[in-house]
Design a protein around this motif. Structure first.
Motif, PDB file in Angstrom:
ATOM      1  N   GLN A  32      -8.107   0.914 -17.095  1.00 26.19           N
ATOM      2  CA  GLN A  32      -8.111   2.242 -17.144  1.00 26.19           C
ATOM      3  C   GLN A  32      -7.440   3.217 -18.279  1.00 26.19           C
ATOM      4  OE1 GLN A  32      -8.857   5.044 -14.390  1.00 26.19           O
ATOM      5  NE2 GLN A  32     -10.480   2.824 -13.491  1.00 26.19           N
ATOM      6  N   PHE A  33      -6.438   2.197 -17.641  1.00 33.71           N
ATOM      7  CA  PHE A  33      -4.678   1.978 -18.682  1.00 33.71           C
ATOM      8  C   PHE A  33      -3.975   0.806 -19.411  1.00 33.71           C
ATOM      9  CE2 PHE A  33      -5.048   4.749 -14.391  1.00 33.71           C
ATOM     10  CZ  PHE A  33      -4.878   5.367 -14.371  1.00 33.71           C
ATOM     11  N   LEU A  38     -11.587  -3.131   1.046  1.00 35.65           N
ATOM     12  CA  LEU A  38     -12.223  -1.706   1.163  1.00 35.65           C
ATOM     13  C   LEU A  38     -11.023  -1.787   0.674  1.00 35.65           C
ATOM     14  CD1 LEU A  38     -13.646  -0.940   3.830  1.00 35.65           C
ATOM     15  CD2 LEU A  38     -14.721  -0.702   1.314  1.00 35.65           C
ATOM     16  N   PRO A  39     -10.244  -0.066  -0.186  1.00 31.21           N
ATOM     17  CA  PRO A  39      -9.297  -0.017  -1.067  1.00 31.21           C
ATOM     18  C   PRO A  39      -8.579   1.247   0.321  1.00 31.21           C
ATOM     19  CG  PRO A  39     -10.422   1.718  -1.627  1.00 31.21           C
ATOM     20  CD  PRO A  39     -11.466   0.219  -1.324  1.00 31.21           C
ATOM     21  N   PRO A  40      -7.172   0.694   0.785  1.00 29.59           N
ATOM     22  CA  PRO A  40      -5.841   0.251  -0.612  1.00 29.59           C
ATOM     23  C   PRO A  40      -6.056  -1.014  -0.324  1.00 29.59           C
ATOM     24  CG  PRO A  40      -5.024   1.287   1.539  1.00 29.59           C
ATOM     25  CD  PRO A  40      -6.348   0.948   1.811  1.00 29.59           C
ATOM     26  N   GLU A  52      -1.421   2.195 -21.883  1.00 28.36           N
ATOM     27  CA  GLU A  52      -0.293   2.846 -21.545  1.00 28.36           C
ATOM     28  C   GLU A  52       0.317   1.945 -20.278  1.00 28.36           C
ATOM     29  OE1 GLU A  52      -0.079   6.461 -19.390  1.00 28.36           O
ATOM     30  OE2 GLU A  52      -2.289   6.778 -19.738  1.00 28.36           O
ATOM     31  N   TRP A 103       5.588   8.718  -5.232  1.00 22.54           N
ATOM     32  CA  TRP A 103       4.677   9.526  -6.171  1.00 22.54           C
ATOM     33  C   TRP A 103       4.644   9.837  -7.149  1.00 22.54           C
ATOM     34  CZ3 TRP A 103       0.405   8.903  -3.884  1.00 22.54           C
ATOM     35  CH2 TRP A 103      -0.106   8.679  -2.880  1.00 22.54           C
ATOM     36  N   ILE A 104       6.806   9.318  -7.104  1.00 25.48           N
ATOM     37  CA  ILE A 104       7.327   9.697  -8.613  1.00 25.48           C
ATOM     38  C   ILE A 104       7.584   8.664  -9.569  1.00 25.48           C
ATOM     39  CG2 ILE A 104       8.545  11.838  -7.224  1.00 25.48           C
ATOM     40  CD1 ILE A 104      10.936  10.163  -6.914  1.00 25.48           C
ATOM     41  N   ASN A 146       0.670  -1.269  -0.260  1.00 30.16           N
ATOM     42  CA  ASN A 146      -0.200   0.115   0.052  1.00 30.16           C
ATOM     43  C   ASN A 146       1.601   1.773   0.297  1.00 30.16           C
ATOM     44  OD1 ASN A 146      -2.028  -0.916   0.233  1.00 30.16           O
ATOM     45  ND2 ASN A 146      -2.348  -1.772   2.459  1.00 30.16           N
ATOM     46  N   ARG A 180       2.490   2.167  -6.689  1.00 32.65           N
ATOM     47  CA  ARG A 180       3.052   0.955  -5.293  1.00 32.65           C
ATOM     48  C   ARG A 180       2.646  -0.364  -6.817  1.00 32.65           C
ATOM     49  NH1 ARG A 180      -3.446   1.778  -3.332  1.00 32.65           N
ATOM     50  NH2 ARG A 180      -4.168   1.755  -5.311  1.00 32.65           N
ATOM     51  N   PRO A 223       2.295   4.451  -1.613  1.00 29.82           N
ATOM     52  CA  PRO A 223       2.706   4.496  -3.040  1.00 29.82           C
ATOM     53  C   PRO A 223       4.356   5.323  -2.931  1.00 29.82           C
ATOM     54  CG  PRO A 223       1.565   6.434  -1.092  1.00 29.82           C
ATOM     55  CD  PRO A 223       1.911   5.175  -0.590  1.00 29.82           C
ATOM     56  N   LEU A 231      -0.791   4.510  -8.281  1.00 32.10           N
ATOM     57  CA  LEU A 231      -0.446   5.689  -7.290  1.00 32.10           C
ATOM     58  C   LEU A 231       0.998   5.136  -7.058  1.00 32.10           C
ATOM     59  CD1 LEU A 231      -3.509   5.166  -4.969  1.00 32.10           C
ATOM     60  CD2 LEU A 231      -2.998   6.768  -7.036  1.00 32.10           C
ATOM     61  N   ILE A 255       4.569   7.077 -10.893  1.00 27.06           N
ATOM     62  CA  ILE A 255       3.587   6.590 -11.493  1.00 27.06           C
ATOM     63  C   ILE A 255       3.346   5.513 -12.847  1.00 27.06           C
ATOM     64  CG2 ILE A 255       1.102   7.465 -11.377  1.00 27.06           C
ATOM     65  CD1 ILE A 255       2.497   7.815  -9.249  1.00 27.06           C
ATOM     66  N   ARG A 256       2.591   4.403 -12.588  1.00 26.65           N
ATOM     67  CA  ARG A 256       2.540   3.683 -13.492  1.00 26.65           C
ATOM     68  C   ARG A 256       3.813   3.640 -14.520  1.00 26.65           C
ATOM     69  NH1 ARG A 256      -1.525   6.590 -14.056  1.00 26.65           N
ATOM     70  NH2 ARG A 256      -0.784   7.994 -16.648  1.00 26.65           N
TER      71      ARG A 256
END
Lengths: 503, 290
Positions: B252-253, B237-239, B256, B60-61, B56, B80, B58, B78, B63-64
């Motif tokens: 959604q991705f 439930l997330p995350p 890419e 932030w730098i 869980n 992860r 993340p 996110l 992403i995907r």
């Protein structure tokens, strides 16, 4: 041989005729199936989106949020601000051929104010009476000076429907609306499509570029975009920020982007029932700590590829009434921890509810992760749409990620969320001083003075933080290059006057 | 009397049990299925030690980020670690399979036994209720129940368990009807054994084998159902990681960041195949008709 050649040429001509006939249809993918197609009853963005082609309004807003003429060519405020007289455009007819005049305006305003299910009553509440002074002159008498009235009339409250149709088919008007816009209603297939055709008698018919416009209900944004890329649609509204690269990279598409009025915010239940009895619900210092624990720019970058606008106010920066003195505070985990300690706590539990959509879900998880560092134990509660709305309206939440479409004027947004009896004040925040300022601001015709009042209001609501504004979404439409003349307006509605095929 | 003494049923079952285990070990599909399940069980139990990152946490730098040396399966929307989330996601899937099927067996089996053994009105009432539940497709019923109960892994397991009950009622009832025609049941009755003693001592051991086979096969369906509910936002439930929820986000991705969908998708396929293989193996080994 010659005959064969002639026959082939004839077939080709027929074929090209079909192609050009097809090209005059604009197929638009919309995210939601609109509700009732009656301006008095409508409660959805997608409904407004369709109305933009169907129903002209007394006034419109320009891309820079100024009020501009539409069915009314001019207006004149009385010196005391308690009445406004409109000069109406001449030679305008409704789609059933009946004339648009002062009597029609009077009928429409009275209909929206008195119809039992009308959703426009609050927007038109200050209007006490309407007088038809002449065929092209109509006067609205107000109970109090109410400057935001024009902005209200730039939306559904200002949309004029045919009095004849609305009277004769009172119960079923929404099934086949008759207005005075560039396109007239043809058919609607529920949860499938809405078909409109060009109204030849439109007052500005020369600027209407398509013979027909069809709105297809395509809920998934990726599917909407795929259909535009495949040439199955000409335009898709609300393309997901994560899909923008695809649009930019496609040589057949144009990305139409514009700043919006909407705001996404985290509401805290501060006074609605048992769920208000939480540390964050009771203590503004903890809410301030929560704001310091999150980084709006990271939310924007991670959840929306940085395509939205991270901000701390309910009013977007594009508004002339935006208060630039109240900057969004930078993330400060140490200070957030200190505030939590000052409140006598180490860990602060909070449950955040939200509608289970991709964007809100990402925002919620990012906030959960960031707030945890400061000492907030965030539990997430995603809900399907109906449950989410029901709980929201009943104030049945500790914290809720709200999405508000915004309005051109600050008054409806601030009054709805922060006045003690506001229609969206579901978290039951109440401050009499703020109420007094908001009431004063709506009667203040001088823009500079009005802006100063909204600065005071901003200071109050950003101190109480019953709601923490997070970001303003921008509008993204993906259209095929063959569609020209699209102008983005902050309300995110597609105006079709001036939109034409380019080939 | 001597005939009855010569055929003590439990002893017969114990002997049969040993030979069936030997037969099971000779079934290649059961062995492969068993190995797959064992692999996932190890992943689930030792997830905290095996997973390279907090599932869980993340970044932030990143992403995907595509699969790389630091993140073998890439990262998600996110930032992860997908590998860690797939490993921890095993817990939700296995728990859903085991708990929901256990619930279904514990409720469905007794009702099936009683319906088959007593017949008459009892059978009619139980069978009609089971039929009514079966008339509603399994997943639709599970979705309806999960939506009613609200999103959480626990509720998803309850919903799947309840939806699977009628299958076990049917299997247990059908086997009980067959078993009750056997001589040893008549003998047990003649001995004066009570209903409970006959049901637990004579009928149940003979109904267990097909129930176990059915339970294994139902676990595959339960794993898929949990993934489906999570995909619809009605599961974990997330995350907290869940393969179905990971697929929902990955959808959604797809263009890419296909790795976000690929690895949880493969995990679901592998686990379901594992349960199916072991179910087939058990069926071959335990079914006396083979």
């Amino acid at each position: 041989m010659k005959r064969i050649g002639t026959a082939l040429a004839a077939i080709l001509m027929i074929g090209s005729g079909l192609v050009s006939a097809g090209a005059a249809t604009l197929r638009v993918g919309i995210q939601d199936d609109p509700d009732a197609l009656d301006p008095a009853l409508s409660g959805t963005y997608s409904g407004r989106f369709v109305f933009a082609a169907l129903c002209d309004k007394l006034v419109d807003i320009s891309p820079d949020l100024k009020i501009v003429p539409q069915l009314a060519e001019a207006w004149d405020w009385a010196a005391d601000g308690k009445s406004v007289t409109f000069t109406l455009r001449k030679n305008v007819t409704f789609h059933d051929g009946t004339a648009f005049d002062a009597a029609a305006v009077k009928f429409n305003i009275e209909r929206m104010k008195t119809m039992p299910d009308s959703k426009r009553k609050a927007e038109l509440a200050p209007i006490v009476s309407v007088e038809a002074l002449a065929a092209d002159k109509v006067k609205f008498n107000l109970s109090e000076p109410f400057v935001p009235l024009l902005a209200n009339l730039s939306d559904r409250a200002g949309m004029m429907v045919s009095p004849k149709a609305a009277t004769e088919r009172a119960g079923e008007f929404a099934a086949a609306p008759v207005c005075a816009g560039p396109y007239q209603f043809v058919e609607r297939k529920s949860r499938d499509l809405i078909r409109l055709k060009k109204y030849p008698g439109y007052w500005n018919a020369g600027a209407v570029g398509y013979d027909e416009v069809v709105y297809y209900y395509v809920p998934d944004s990726t599917v909407r975009l795929s259909r535009v890329r495949a040439g199955d649609l000409e335009l898709a509204e609300r393309v997901a920020p994560t899909d923008l690269k695809t649009v930019r990279d496609d040589p057949n598409l144009t990305l139409h982007a514009g700043q919006g009025l909407a705001v996404s915010h985290l509401m805290f239940n501060v006074g609605a029932g048992a769920k208000a009895d939480t540390p964050l619900g009771k203590n503004p210092t903890l809410r301030q700590a929560f704001e310091l624990a999150i980084d709006r720019n990271v939310i924007n970058r991670v959840a929306f590829n940085g395509e939205f606008l991270a901000d701390n106010q309910m009013i977007p920066p594009s508004s002339p009434f935006y208060d630039s003195a109240h900057k969004a505070p930078a993330r400060d985990v140490a200070k957030a921890k200190a505030l939590i300690a000052a409140a006598g706590m180490t860990r602060v539990p909070v449950e955040i509810s939200y509608e289970n959509a991709a964007g809100d879900s990402r925002v919620a998880q990012i906030m959960q992760s960031m707030a945890a560092e400061a000492g907030f134990d965030v539990k997430l509660l995603p809900m399907e749409t109906t449950t989410a709305i029901e709980r929201y309206l009943n104030g049945n939440f500790e914290a809720y990620i709200g999405n508000w479409s915004g309005r051109p004027d600050p008054d409806p947004t601030l009054v709805a969320f922060f006045s003690c009896s506001g229609s969206q004040n579901v978290n039951k925040y109440c401050n009499k001083d703020l109420d007094a300022i908001l009431t004063q601001a709506r009667g203040e015709a001088d823009d500079a003075k009005r802006k100063a009042l909204y600065a005071k209001a901003t200071d109050i609501y950003l101190t109480a933080l019953s709601s923490i504004p997070l970001y303003h979404p921008n509008w993204f439409f993906a259209a095929r290059k063959s569609v020209g003349g699209i102008v983005m307006v902050p309300d995110g509605l597609l105006r079709l006057v001036g939109v034409k095929p380019t080939n | 009397m001597s005939t009855i003494e010569a055929a003590p049923v439990p002893a017969q079952m114990r002997a049969a049990g040993r030979s069936e285990i030997r037969r099971l070990l000779r079934e290649p599909s059961a062995l492969i299925g068993g190995a797959i399940i064992l692999f996932f069980v190890i992943l689930a139990v030792f997830a905290a030690w095996i997973a390279p990152y907090d599932p869980n946490a993340p970044d932030w730098i990143a992403i995907r980020a595509a699969p790389n040396a630091a993140h073998w399966f890439g990262t998600d929307d996110l930032g992860r670690d997908v590998l860690s989330r797939v490993i921890f996601g095993t817990q939700a899937s296995l728990a859903a399979g085991l708990v929901s099927v256990t619930v279904a067996v514990l409720i469905g089996l007794p009702f099936g036994l009683v319906a088959g053994y007593f017949g008459g009105v009892t059978d009619m009432v139980i069978s009609r209720v089971a039929d009514a539940l079966l008339a509603c497709p399994f997943l639709v019923l599970a979705i309806a129940l999960a939506a009613f109960l609200g999103p959480s892994l626990q509720n998803a397991m309850i919903a799947i368990g309840i939806s699977a009950i009628p299958v076990f009622v049917r299997v247990a009832r059908a086997e009980t009807l067959v078993v009750c025609t056997e001589d040893y049941i008549a003998a047990a009755r003649a001995q004066g054994l009570g209903h409970v003693a006959i049901l637990t001592g004579q009928v149940l051991p003979n109904v267990l084998a097909p129930t176990i086979v059915q339970a294994t096969l139902t676990m595959a369906i339960a794993v898929l159902a949990e993934a489906s509910l999570a995909f619809l936002g009605l599961g974990q439930l997330p995350p907290a990681p869940s393969w179905g929820a990971m697929l929902d986000v990955a959808r959604q991705f797809l263009g890419e960041a296909p790795w976000m969908a690929l690895f949880p998708g493969l995990a679901i396929i592998a686990l379901v195949i594992g349960f199916n293989l072991i179910g087939d193996g058990l069926n071959s080994a335990l079914n006396p008709r083979h």
